[in-house]
Design a protein around this motif. Structure first.
Motif, mmCIF file in Angstrom:
data_model
loop_
_atom_site.group_PDB
_atom_site.id
_atom_site.type_symbol
_atom_site.label_atom_id
_atom_site.label_comp_id
_atom_site.label_asym_id
_atom_site.label_seq_id
_atom_site.Cartn_x
_atom_site.Cartn_y
_atom_site.Cartn_z
ATOM 1 N N LEU A 18 0.813 -1.211 0.000
ATOM 2 C CA LEU A 18 0.000 0.000 0.000
ATOM 3 C C LEU A 18 0.853 1.270 0.000
ATOM 4 N N PHE A 19 2.123 1.145 0.368
ATOM 5 C CA PHE A 19 3.035 2.284 0.385
ATOM 6 C C PHE A 19 3.952 2.315 -0.842
ATOM 7 N N ASP A 20 3.696 1.437 -1.806
ATOM 8 C CA ASP A 20 4.517 1.336 -3.009
ATOM 9 C C ASP A 20 3.628 1.487 -4.242
ATOM 10 N N PHE A 28 -2.688 -4.100 -10.166
ATOM 11 C CA PHE A 28 -3.981 -3.814 -10.785
ATOM 12 C C PHE A 28 -3.896 -3.634 -12.297
ATOM 13 N N GLY A 29 -2.685 -3.537 -12.841
ATOM 14 C CA GLY A 29 -2.520 -3.395 -14.275
ATOM 15 C C GLY A 29 -2.861 -2.009 -14.799
ATOM 16 N N ARG A 30 -2.839 -1.001 -13.937
ATOM 17 C CA ARG A 30 -3.113 0.387 -14.329
ATOM 18 C C ARG A 30 -2.623 1.295 -13.200
ATOM 19 N N PRO A 31 -2.406 2.578 -13.497
ATOM 20 C CA PRO A 31 -1.962 3.486 -12.430
ATOM 21 C C PRO A 31 -3.002 3.597 -11.309
ATOM 22 N N VAL A 32 -2.566 3.350 -10.104
ATOM 23 C CA VAL A 32 -3.431 3.399 -8.917
ATOM 24 C C VAL A 32 -2.657 4.086 -7.802
ATOM 25 N N LYS A 33 -3.365 4.881 -7.001
ATOM 26 C CA LYS A 33 -2.711 5.460 -5.827
ATOM 27 C C LYS A 33 -3.649 5.386 -4.633
ATOM 28 N N VAL A 34 -3.053 5.246 -3.463
ATOM 29 C CA VAL A 34 -3.800 5.206 -2.208
ATOM 30 C C VAL A 34 -3.979 6.641 -1.731
ATOM 31 N N ASN A 35 -5.231 7.031 -1.491
ATOM 32 C CA ASN A 35 -5.504 8.378 -0.993
ATOM 33 C C ASN A 35 -5.840 8.400 0.489
ATOM 34 N N HIS A 36 -6.181 7.261 1.039
ATOM 35 C CA HIS A 36 -6.511 7.202 2.462
ATOM 36 C C HIS A 36 -6.225 5.793 2.955
ATOM 37 N N LEU A 37 -5.698 5.673 4.162
ATOM 38 C CA LEU A 37 -5.391 4.372 4.738
ATOM 39 C C LEU A 37 -5.840 4.348 6.190
ATOM 40 N N ALA A 47 -7.715 0.547 2.487
ATOM 41 C CA ALA A 47 -7.192 1.661 1.698
ATOM 42 C C ALA A 47 -8.220 2.102 0.668
ATOM 43 N N ARG A 48 -8.338 3.414 0.499
ATOM 44 C CA ARG A 48 -9.165 3.965 -0.573
ATOM 45 C C ARG A 48 -8.229 4.240 -1.745
ATOM 46 N N LEU A 49 -8.517 3.602 -2.879
ATOM 47 C CA LEU A 49 -7.685 3.729 -4.073
ATOM 48 C C LEU A 49 -8.371 4.611 -5.091
ATOM 49 N N HIS A 50 -7.576 5.364 -5.822
ATOM 50 C CA HIS A 50 -8.097 6.182 -6.916
ATOM 51 C C HIS A 50 -7.379 5.777 -8.190
ATOM 52 N N ASP A 51 -8.161 5.589 -9.267
ATOM 53 C CA ASP A 51 -7.599 5.325 -10.583
ATOM 54 C C ASP A 51 -8.512 5.971 -11.620
ATOM 55 N N ASP A 52 -8.259 5.722 -12.885
ATOM 56 C CA ASP A 52 -9.065 6.340 -13.943
ATOM 57 C C ASP A 52 -10.527 5.919 -13.907
ATOM 58 N N ASP A 53 -10.817 4.776 -13.298
ATOM 59 C CA ASP A 53 -12.198 4.283 -13.205
ATOM 60 C C ASP A 53 -12.935 4.818 -11.988
ATOM 61 N N VAL A 55 -13.144 5.404 -7.675
ATOM 62 C CA VAL A 55 -12.691 5.021 -6.335
ATOM 63 C C VAL A 55 -12.953 3.537 -6.114
ATOM 64 N N ARG A 56 -11.988 2.881 -5.521
ATOM 65 C CA ARG A 56 -12.105 1.468 -5.139
ATOM 66 C C ARG A 56 -11.542 1.324 -3.729
ATOM 67 N N TRP A 57 -11.830 0.201 -3.111
ATOM 68 C CA TRP A 57 -11.345 -0.070 -1.761
ATOM 69 C C TRP A 57 -10.556 -1.366 -1.761
ATOM 70 N N LEU A 58 -9.497 -1.409 -0.977
ATOM 71 C CA LEU A 58 -8.682 -2.595 -0.822
ATOM 72 C C LEU A 58 -8.539 -2.857 0.670
ATOM 73 N N ALA A 59 -8.852 -4.076 1.088
ATOM 74 C CA ALA A 59 -8.776 -4.416 2.510
ATOM 75 C C ALA A 59 -7.823 -5.585 2.717
ATOM 76 N N LEU A 60 -7.009 -5.488 3.750
ATOM 77 C CA LEU A 60 -6.109 -6.550 4.171
ATOM 78 C C LEU A 60 -6.494 -6.941 5.590
ATOM 79 N N TYR A 61 -6.544 -8.243 5.847
ATOM 80 C CA TYR A 61 -6.904 -8.718 7.182
ATOM 81 C C TYR A 61 -5.890 -9.748 7.657
#
Length: 85
Positions: A18-20, A28-37, A47-53, A55-61
């Protein structure tokens, strides 16, 4: 002197991802950045991810917090959201 890199949180094996932004974008095969963790040490990271499509969310447990993962799946189904594992 060489530095030894230690994991941020040994219970969340992929947290460093999430920090890389380059590795995350490769995943993800496209530019993605984490805007909130939101990180709860040894428990979860969301993590809240932003890309051209949009907002998406990624969760690790952590493996012993499967109850949280089940809750996430139930909520997503309730709201007709797509999930990827």
């Amino acid at each position: 002197m060489s530095r030894v890199r230690t994991p941020l949180d040994p219970r969340l094996n992929s947290l460093e991802l999430l920090f890389d932004p380059d590795s995350l974008s490769t995943l993800f095969g496209r530019p993605v950045k984490v805007n909130h963790l939101r990180w709860k040490r040894a428990t979860s990271a969301v993590a809240r991810l932003h890309d051209d499509d949009g907002v998406r969310w990624l969760a690790l447990y952590a493996t012993d917090t499967s109850v949280k993962l089940e809750k996430t799946f139930r909520r997503a189904l309730t709201h007709n959201l797509d999930l990827e594992r």
